[in-house]
Design a protein around this motif. Sequence first.
Motif, PDB file in Angstrom:
ATOM      1  N   MET A 102       0.912  -1.140  -0.044  1.00 56.89           N
ATOM      2  CA  MET A 102       0.045  -0.015  -0.174  1.00 56.89           C
ATOM      3  C   MET A 102       1.005   1.465   0.143  1.00 56.89           C
ATOM      4  O   MET A 102       1.329   1.595   0.954  1.00 56.89           O
ATOM      5  CB  MET A 102      -0.970  -0.142   1.368  1.00 56.89           C
ATOM      6  CG  MET A 102      -2.280  -0.900   1.155  1.00 56.89           C
ATOM      7  SD  MET A 102      -3.245  -0.211  -0.289  1.00 56.89           S
ATOM      8  CE  MET A 102      -3.486   1.356   0.196  1.00 56.89           C
ATOM      9  N   GLY A 103       0.867   1.764  -0.943  1.00 52.02           N
ATOM     10  CA  GLY A 103       1.493   3.072  -1.221  1.00 52.02           C
ATOM     11  C   GLY A 103       0.969   4.221  -1.079  1.00 52.02           C
ATOM     12  O   GLY A 103      -0.178   4.383  -1.167  1.00 52.02           O
ATOM     13  N   VAL A 132      -5.572   2.080  -9.234  1.00 54.60           N
ATOM     14  CA  VAL A 132      -4.498   0.938  -8.730  1.00 54.60           C
ATOM     15  C   VAL A 132      -4.642   0.958  -7.051  1.00 54.60           C
ATOM     16  O   VAL A 132      -4.987   0.088  -6.468  1.00 54.60           O
ATOM     17  CB  VAL A 132      -3.354   0.851  -9.001  1.00 54.60           C
ATOM     18  CG1 VAL A 132      -2.467  -0.021  -8.449  1.00 54.60           C
ATOM     19  CG2 VAL A 132      -3.369   0.976 -10.629  1.00 54.60           C
ATOM     20  N   SER A 133      -4.165   2.093  -6.620  1.00 54.53           N
ATOM     21  CA  SER A 133      -4.139   2.169  -5.063  1.00 54.53           C
ATOM     22  C   SER A 133      -5.651   2.107  -4.239  1.00 54.53           C
ATOM     23  O   SER A 133      -5.745   1.440  -3.267  1.00 54.53           O
ATOM     24  CB  SER A 133      -3.406   3.495  -4.658  1.00 54.53           C
ATOM     25  OG  SER A 133      -2.185   3.499  -5.048  1.00 54.53           O
ATOM     26  N   GLY A 134      -6.689   2.745  -5.012  1.00 54.26           N
ATOM     27  CA  GLY A 134      -8.078   2.695  -4.353  1.00 54.26           C
ATOM     28  C   GLY A 134      -8.473   1.347  -4.279  1.00 54.26           C
ATOM     29  O   GLY A 134      -8.716   0.781  -2.939  1.00 54.26           O
ATOM     30  N   PRO A 135      -8.445   0.377  -5.292  1.00 51.34           N
ATOM     31  CA  PRO A 135      -8.939  -0.847  -4.940  1.00 51.34           C
ATOM     32  C   PRO A 135      -8.384  -1.741  -4.134  1.00 51.34           C
ATOM     33  O   PRO A 135      -8.569  -2.665  -3.494  1.00 51.34           O
ATOM     34  CB  PRO A 135      -9.070  -1.461  -6.360  1.00 51.34           C
ATOM     35  CG  PRO A 135      -9.213  -0.223  -7.326  1.00 51.34           C
ATOM     36  CD  PRO A 135      -8.587   0.818  -6.623  1.00 51.34           C
ATOM     37  N   ALA A 263       7.091   3.992  -5.966  1.00 49.79           N
ATOM     38  CA  ALA A 263       8.152   4.289  -5.243  1.00 49.79           C
ATOM     39  C   ALA A 263       7.482   5.163  -3.943  1.00 49.79           C
ATOM     40  O   ALA A 263       8.459   5.580  -3.080  1.00 49.79           O
ATOM     41  CB  ALA A 263       9.281   4.884  -5.728  1.00 49.79           C
ATOM     42  N   THR A 264       6.390   5.469  -3.587  1.00 53.24           N
ATOM     43  CA  THR A 264       5.659   6.172  -2.528  1.00 53.24           C
ATOM     44  C   THR A 264       5.826   5.490  -1.239  1.00 53.24           C
ATOM     45  O   THR A 264       6.013   4.200  -1.259  1.00 53.24           O
ATOM     46  CB  THR A 264       4.354   6.533  -2.802  1.00 53.24           C
ATOM     47  OG1 THR A 264       3.729   5.274  -3.173  1.00 53.24           O
ATOM     48  CG2 THR A 264       4.163   7.522  -4.219  1.00 53.24           C
ATOM     49  N   SER A 269      -3.479   5.220   5.423  1.00 59.28           N
ATOM     50  CA  SER A 269      -4.358   4.098   5.206  1.00 59.28           C
ATOM     51  C   SER A 269      -3.944   2.685   5.983  1.00 59.28           C
ATOM     52  O   SER A 269      -5.033   2.225   6.572  1.00 59.28           O
ATOM     53  CB  SER A 269      -5.135   4.048   4.144  1.00 59.28           C
ATOM     54  OG  SER A 269      -4.106   3.421   2.957  1.00 59.28           O
ATOM     55  N   SER A 270      -2.832   2.408   5.880  1.00 59.07           N
ATOM     56  CA  SER A 270      -2.598   1.234   6.314  1.00 59.07           C
ATOM     57  C   SER A 270      -2.425   1.324   7.897  1.00 59.07           C
ATOM     58  O   SER A 270      -2.865   0.183   8.663  1.00 59.07           O
ATOM     59  CB  SER A 270      -1.095   0.747   6.206  1.00 59.07           C
ATOM     60  OG  SER A 270      -0.199   1.733   6.588  1.00 59.07           O
TER      61      SER A 270
END
Length: 306
Positions: A102-103, A132-135, A263-264, A269-270
């Motif tokens: 999760m970036g 990508v990140s949302g789902p 690379a974020t 949110s994790s």
Amino acid sequence: MTFLVAAVIAVSLAAGLLAEPRLPHRGRPVARAIAWVQFYVTLPFITFFVMVRFEPTGGSGLGLLAGYVELAIVGLIAWAIGRCVLHLSGPSLGALIVVCFMGNTGLVGTPLAGAIFGSDAIEPAIAFDALVSGPMFYVASVSIGAAFGSAIAPSARARVRALARNPPLIAVICGLVAPDALAPDVLVDAAHVLVYALVPFAFFMVGLTLGGEAEEGVLRFPPALTAPVAVAIGLRLVVAPLLMLALAALVGGVPDAYLLQAATPAAVSSVVVAHAFGLDLKLTASAVAWTTMIVVVAGMIVPSVL
């Protein structure tokens, strides 16, 4: 913009760290309350009004698919190392997997893309974040939280119920099927503003969580660089972008913003997922803090030398 983002993150994180000792026995409840509001109120609001108006653009579909493949590989590597090498418990193993794939593509990656590559990079950065990140957050990270978290009863039925009670995912589905008439401009604009307004609250929550997880009442920052945290740094900031670079070569190239998003740092949110499902909070918050510090410093240096 890069310096502003860095300053807000640093001040908010420091504020949380300093506030926790002044909230005896209340720092963790406050952090949990912030996480609850984000997961059940603000994120569903933002998600619904962004998805109602969202119109995917063509031309970069293979790059987005490469993003999913890269994150899946990173998650599998994290699971293998955490289980077979580090022998982590369930909540710690789940935390390691989540922080590795999760970036923070929304709160950190998108502003940095605009600052480093110019305004033209903002649109593909947002596309990567939304598609990508949302789902990966709404489905994958919540599924891992439900599977490995200690806050959920171990029965399969309880974990399925926990996965079904997923307000952001419900907001995505509703946003995709709802007509534009249900999303007036004022609320859509409010959702966009709220994305940036969440930054100080999110990192304040991380600071509170780090302070609450300090051993023997001793506040330590930066947090301890344990083996799981080192693995998270390596997978999130080294392996993930290298995989994305290799996949980009296979598909004939992707926007520069996609490579930056790969690379974020570990997503804030994790920490929300860790609070909600009982994953290892110390590992989660430490990985977020370390990876964010590294990326923010790099983001401040790179534009000045380009």
